[in-house]
Design a protein around this motif. Structure first.
Motif, PDB file in Angstrom:
ATOM      1  N   LEU A  15       6.249   1.176 -19.076  1.00  0.00           N
ATOM      2  CA  LEU A  15       5.869   1.185 -20.491  1.00  0.00           C
ATOM      3  C   LEU A  15       6.916   0.497 -21.360  1.00  0.00           C
ATOM      4  CD1 LEU A  15       4.459   4.816 -20.888  1.00  0.00           C
ATOM      5  CD2 LEU A  15       3.152   2.691 -20.971  1.00  0.00           C
ATOM      6  N   ALA A  16       8.178   0.578 -20.956  1.00  0.00           N
ATOM      7  CA  ALA A  16       9.266   0.024 -21.769  1.00  0.00           C
ATOM      8  C   ALA A  16       9.603  -1.417 -21.421  1.00  0.00           C
ATOM      9  CB  ALA A  16      10.515   0.889 -21.607  1.00  0.00           C
ATOM     10  N   SER A  17       8.959  -1.980 -20.401  1.00  0.00           N
ATOM     11  CA  SER A  17       9.349  -3.307 -19.930  1.00  0.00           C
ATOM     12  C   SER A  17       8.920  -4.401 -20.901  1.00  0.00           C
ATOM     13  CB  SER A  17       8.734  -3.579 -18.554  1.00  0.00           C
ATOM     14  OG  SER A  17       7.330  -3.702 -18.651  1.00  0.00           O
ATOM     15  N   LEU A  18       9.703  -5.458 -20.916  1.00  0.00           N
ATOM     16  CA  LEU A  18       9.399  -6.610 -21.762  1.00  0.00           C
ATOM     17  C   LEU A  18       8.107  -7.282 -21.323  1.00  0.00           C
ATOM     18  CD1 LEU A  18      10.218  -8.637 -23.974  1.00  0.00           C
ATOM     19  CD2 LEU A  18      11.566  -9.848 -22.242  1.00  0.00           C
ATOM     20  N   GLN A  19       7.889  -7.362 -20.010  1.00  0.00           N
ATOM     21  CA  GLN A  19       6.682  -8.006 -19.488  1.00  0.00           C
ATOM     22  C   GLN A  19       5.421  -7.282 -19.967  1.00  0.00           C
ATOM     23  OE1 GLN A  19       9.311  -7.100 -17.783  1.00  0.00           O
ATOM     24  NE2 GLN A  19      10.090  -8.842 -16.594  1.00  0.00           N
ATOM     25  N   PHE A  20       5.469  -5.944 -19.930  1.00  0.00           N
ATOM     26  CA  PHE A  20       4.320  -5.159 -20.378  1.00  0.00           C
ATOM     27  C   PHE A  20       4.062  -5.382 -21.868  1.00  0.00           C
ATOM     28  CE2 PHE A  20       2.467  -0.908 -21.606  1.00  0.00           C
ATOM     29  CZ  PHE A  20       1.239  -1.118 -20.994  1.00  0.00           C
ATOM     30  N   GLY A  21       5.133  -5.437 -22.647  1.00  0.00           N
ATOM     31  CA  GLY A  21       4.988  -5.694 -24.076  1.00  0.00           C
ATOM     32  C   GLY A  21       4.365  -7.047 -24.360  1.00  0.00           C
ATOM     33  N   LEU A  22       4.769  -8.071 -23.591  1.00  0.00           N
ATOM     34  CA  LEU A  22       4.197  -9.405 -23.775  1.00  0.00           C
ATOM     35  C   LEU A  22       2.714  -9.432 -23.425  1.00  0.00           C
ATOM     36  CD1 LEU A  22       7.081 -11.659 -22.368  1.00  0.00           C
ATOM     37  CD2 LEU A  22       6.337 -11.445 -24.751  1.00  0.00           C
ATOM     38  N   VAL A  23       2.346  -8.736 -22.341  1.00  0.00           N
ATOM     39  CA  VAL A  23       0.924  -8.662 -21.954  1.00  0.00           C
ATOM     40  C   VAL A  23       0.107  -8.005 -23.067  1.00  0.00           C
ATOM     41  CG1 VAL A  23      -0.711  -7.589 -20.355  1.00  0.00           C
ATOM     42  CG2 VAL A  23       1.354  -8.684 -19.476  1.00  0.00           C
ATOM     43  N   THR A  27      -2.837  -9.777 -25.294  1.00  0.00           N
ATOM     44  CA  THR A  27      -4.172  -9.165 -25.345  1.00  0.00           C
ATOM     45  C   THR A  27      -4.617  -8.931 -26.779  1.00  0.00           C
ATOM     46  OG1 THR A  27      -3.691  -8.045 -23.248  1.00  0.00           O
ATOM     47  CG2 THR A  27      -5.580  -7.251 -24.514  1.00  0.00           C
ATOM     48  N   ILE A  28      -3.702  -8.443 -27.615  1.00  0.00           N
ATOM     49  CA  ILE A  28      -4.034  -8.215 -29.021  1.00  0.00           C
ATOM     50  C   ILE A  28      -4.372  -9.529 -29.719  1.00  0.00           C
ATOM     51  CG2 ILE A  28      -3.005  -7.584 -31.249  1.00  0.00           C
ATOM     52  CD1 ILE A  28      -1.683  -5.240 -29.895  1.00  0.00           C
ATOM     53  N   VAL A  29      -3.615 -10.578 -29.401  1.00  0.00           N
ATOM     54  CA  VAL A  29      -3.886 -11.892 -29.998  1.00  0.00           C
ATOM     55  C   VAL A  29      -5.277 -12.381 -29.598  1.00  0.00           C
ATOM     56  CG1 VAL A  29      -3.230 -14.328 -29.966  1.00  0.00           C
ATOM     57  CG2 VAL A  29      -1.476 -12.573 -30.240  1.00  0.00           C
ATOM     58  N   LEU A  30      -5.627 -12.251 -28.312  1.00  0.00           N
ATOM     59  CA  LEU A  30      -6.936 -12.694 -27.839  1.00  0.00           C
ATOM     60  C   LEU A  30      -8.065 -11.902 -28.505  1.00  0.00           C
ATOM     61  CD1 LEU A  30      -6.240 -13.192 -24.015  1.00  0.00           C
ATOM     62  CD2 LEU A  30      -6.584 -14.964 -25.739  1.00  0.00           C
ATOM     63  N   LEU A  31      -7.899 -10.586 -28.596  1.00  0.00           N
ATOM     64  CA  LEU A  31      -8.909  -9.768 -29.264  1.00  0.00           C
ATOM     65  C   LEU A  31      -9.026 -10.140 -30.738  1.00  0.00           C
ATOM     66  CD1 LEU A  31      -8.214  -6.241 -27.698  1.00  0.00           C
ATOM     67  CD2 LEU A  31     -10.225  -7.682 -27.330  1.00  0.00           C
ATOM     68  N   SER A  32      -7.896 -10.450 -31.359  1.00  0.00           N
ATOM     69  CA  SER A  32      -7.913 -10.843 -32.770  1.00  0.00           C
ATOM     70  C   SER A  32      -8.643 -12.164 -32.967  1.00  0.00           C
ATOM     71  CB  SER A  32      -6.481 -10.944 -33.305  1.00  0.00           C
ATOM     72  OG  SER A  32      -5.819  -9.701 -33.218  1.00  0.00           O
ATOM     73  N   VAL A  33      -8.513 -13.069 -31.992  1.00  0.00           N
ATOM     74  CA  VAL A  33      -9.245 -14.340 -32.062  1.00  0.00           C
ATOM     75  C   VAL A  33     -10.746 -14.075 -32.032  1.00  0.00           C
ATOM     76  CG1 VAL A  33      -9.768 -16.470 -30.812  1.00  0.00           C
ATOM     77  CG2 VAL A  33      -7.396 -15.740 -31.086  1.00  0.00           C
ATOM     78  N   PHE A  34     -11.183 -13.202 -31.104  1.00  0.00           N
ATOM     79  CA  PHE A  34     -12.601 -12.838 -31.058  1.00  0.00           C
ATOM     80  C   PHE A  34     -13.034 -12.197 -32.379  1.00  0.00           C
ATOM     81  CE2 PHE A  34     -12.076 -12.895 -26.348  1.00  0.00           C
ATOM     82  CZ  PHE A  34     -13.124 -13.760 -26.060  1.00  0.00           C
ATOM     83  N   GLY A  35     -12.178 -11.320 -32.909  1.00  0.00           N
ATOM     84  CA  GLY A  35     -12.504 -10.647 -34.161  1.00  0.00           C
ATOM     85  C   GLY A  35     -12.567 -11.582 -35.345  1.00  0.00           C
ATOM     86  N   THR A  36     -11.887 -12.725 -35.240  1.00  0.00           N
ATOM     87  CA  THR A  36     -11.917 -13.720 -36.313  1.00  0.00           C
ATOM     88  C   THR A  36     -13.128 -14.640 -36.185  1.00  0.00           C
ATOM     89  OG1 THR A  36      -9.498 -13.698 -36.423  1.00  0.00           O
ATOM     90  CG2 THR A  36     -10.621 -15.569 -37.433  1.00  0.00           C
ATOM     91  N   LEU A  37     -13.453 -15.030 -34.960  1.00  0.00           N
ATOM     92  CA  LEU A  37     -14.545 -15.979 -34.739  1.00  0.00           C
ATOM     93  C   LEU A  37     -15.921 -15.322 -34.824  1.00  0.00           C
ATOM     94  CD1 LEU A  37     -13.078 -18.061 -31.758  1.00  0.00           C
ATOM     95  CD2 LEU A  37     -13.114 -18.661 -34.184  1.00  0.00           C
ATOM     96  N   ILE A  38     -16.014 -14.055 -34.430  1.00  0.00           N
ATOM     97  CA  ILE A  38     -17.301 -13.348 -34.432  1.00  0.00           C
ATOM     98  C   ILE A  38     -17.405 -12.511 -35.699  1.00  0.00           C
ATOM     99  CG2 ILE A  38     -18.737 -11.664 -33.223  1.00  0.00           C
ATOM    100  CD1 ILE A  38     -17.221 -12.438 -30.655  1.00  0.00           C
ATOM    101  N   PRO A  39     -18.475 -12.660 -36.480  1.00  0.00           N
ATOM    102  CA  PRO A  39     -18.643 -11.812 -37.674  1.00  0.00           C
ATOM    103  C   PRO A  39     -18.578 -10.337 -37.294  1.00  0.00           C
ATOM    104  CG  PRO A  39     -20.279 -13.570 -37.635  1.00  0.00           C
ATOM    105  CD  PRO A  39     -19.588 -13.607 -36.306  1.00  0.00           C
ATOM    106  N   GLN A  40     -17.888  -9.568 -38.101  1.00  0.00           N
ATOM    107  CA  GLN A  40     -17.627  -8.171 -37.764  1.00  0.00           C
ATOM    108  C   GLN A  40     -18.482  -7.202 -38.582  1.00  0.00           C
ATOM    109  OE1 GLN A  40     -14.838  -7.194 -35.271  1.00  0.00           O
ATOM    110  NE2 GLN A  40     -15.787  -9.182 -34.839  1.00  0.00           N
ATOM    111  N   SER A  41     -18.796  -6.070 -37.933  1.00  0.00           N
ATOM    112  CA  SER A  41     -19.402  -4.895 -38.584  1.00  0.00           C
ATOM    113  C   SER A  41     -20.764  -5.172 -39.205  1.00  0.00           C
ATOM    114  CB  SER A  41     -18.443  -4.331 -39.652  1.00  0.00           C
ATOM    115  OG  SER A  41     -17.202  -3.999 -39.075  1.00  0.00           O
TER     116      SER A  41
END
Length: 324
Positions: A15-23, A27-41
């Motif tokens: 949980l504390a590893s740098l590699q896990f934090g980067l992953v 993942t958050i960036v990729l989900l945010s891209v989907f959330g930006t490109l696809i109309p929400q709610s």
């Protein structure tokens, strides 16, 4: 006991590893891209018209149409918060006196943690809902403790030039009600919302509501749908209707389709004229102008702003704290 400790240590290390934090960040960036490109709610029918039945079902039920409030996004954010917590604690643990670079870095991490906490608060506790309210109607604001009455709605048009028939600005006069008692009146317009008890009300649109009733298998239901939009009304029936003229007396153009049938019912009907269906009937009873209001309540916003202030302060300390 030793094995349990080893397992716990391995989990904490992961949980504390740098590699896990980067992953997690990627993942958050990729989900945010989907959330930006696809109309929400939006409602399911909106995505069905935009992407087709199969794609709309996948997007809607996978959570990609409400990314930032989905459980997946919140869990990943929580894991990133845990990862940053370990990292920040380690940085504070090894800080030396007058180590401005270290203090700045630790403050940056702490600011990012506060932003994530604010995002989690928003994800779990924020509310946003769109209302289409006819004039002289009362709107019950969900989870707010007050209601809003729409007293009037006005549109300002351009007076001359090529935009003469286009609206320049539109206004809604609202009365705030608590326990059915008036506590104040306010006017809102585009980009000028009102705020009351932590809830903001935005002027977003206007249009016409087509009202009527449908009877399916002996059960009757009233409906009120925006003109030109496809909306499910009852018994797997969807309706799309527009006024045939400027008033309800000139009738309505409509399209009715059933979820399990390919061929829609298309036609024109007069006010209060009965349209026969295999299981019942439909008729239009009124045409009313509505004001479109977006109501938002987000307790996480102040926390997020606090996090940004910490980020800014940490960056300043990191860059300039050690300079003489």
């Amino acid at each position: 006991m030793t094995q349990n400790r080893k397992a716990g240590y391995c989990i904490i290390s992961a949980l504390a590893s740098l590699q896990f934090g980067l992953v997690l960040l990627i993942t958050i960036v990729l989900l945010s891209v989907f959330g930006t490109l696809i109309p929400q709610s939006e409602q399911l029918y909106y995505y069905q018209e935009l992407y087709g039945q199969a794609a709309a079902a996948f997007l809607y039920y996978s959570g990609l149409t409400h990314v930032f409030s989905s459980m997946l996004f919140l869990i990943i954010s929580l894991l990133l918060l845990i990862n940053l917590s370990f990292c920040t604690c380690n940085r504070f643990k090894y800080l030396k006196q007058r180590d401005w670079n270290g203090y700045g870095s630790a403050t940056l991490h702490f600011g990012l943690m506060v932003i994530i906490v604010g995002g989690l608060i928003s994800g779990f506790f924020s509310h946003s809902k769109y209302y289409e309210v006819p004039v002289q109607s009362v709107m019950a604001v969900t989870d707010s403790g007050f209601d809003l009455r729409v007293d009037d709605f006005q549109i300002d048009y351009y007076e001359n030039g090529q935009h003469q028939k286009q609206p320049r600005q539109y206004y809604t006069k609202l009365t705030i009600l608590e326990n059915e008692k008036e506590v104040g009146s306010k006017e809102i317009k585009v980009n000028h919302p009102i705020s009351y008890k932590g809830t903001k009300v935005y002027q977003t649109s206007y249009g016409w509501l087509v009202q009527g009733n449908i009877s399916v298998n002996g059960q009757q239901k009233n409906f009120s749908v925006p003109a030109g939009q496809t909306v499910e009304i009852a018994g797997n029936y969807y309706i799309k209707a527009i006024p045939a003229g400027e008033t309800a007396d000139q009738g309505f153009l409509y399209q009715l389709h059933h979820r399990e049938r390919k061929q829609p019912f298309i036609g024109r009907a007069n006010l209060n004229e009965q349209i026969n269906l295999p299981e019942g009937s439909v008729q239009f009873s009124a045409l009313k102008k509505f004001t479109g209001l977006q109501v938002k309540s987000d307790p996480g916003v102040p926390v997020v702003w606090s996090g940004f202030m910490l980020l800014t302060g940490g960056l300043f300390v990191k860059l300039y704290g050690g300079k003489k």
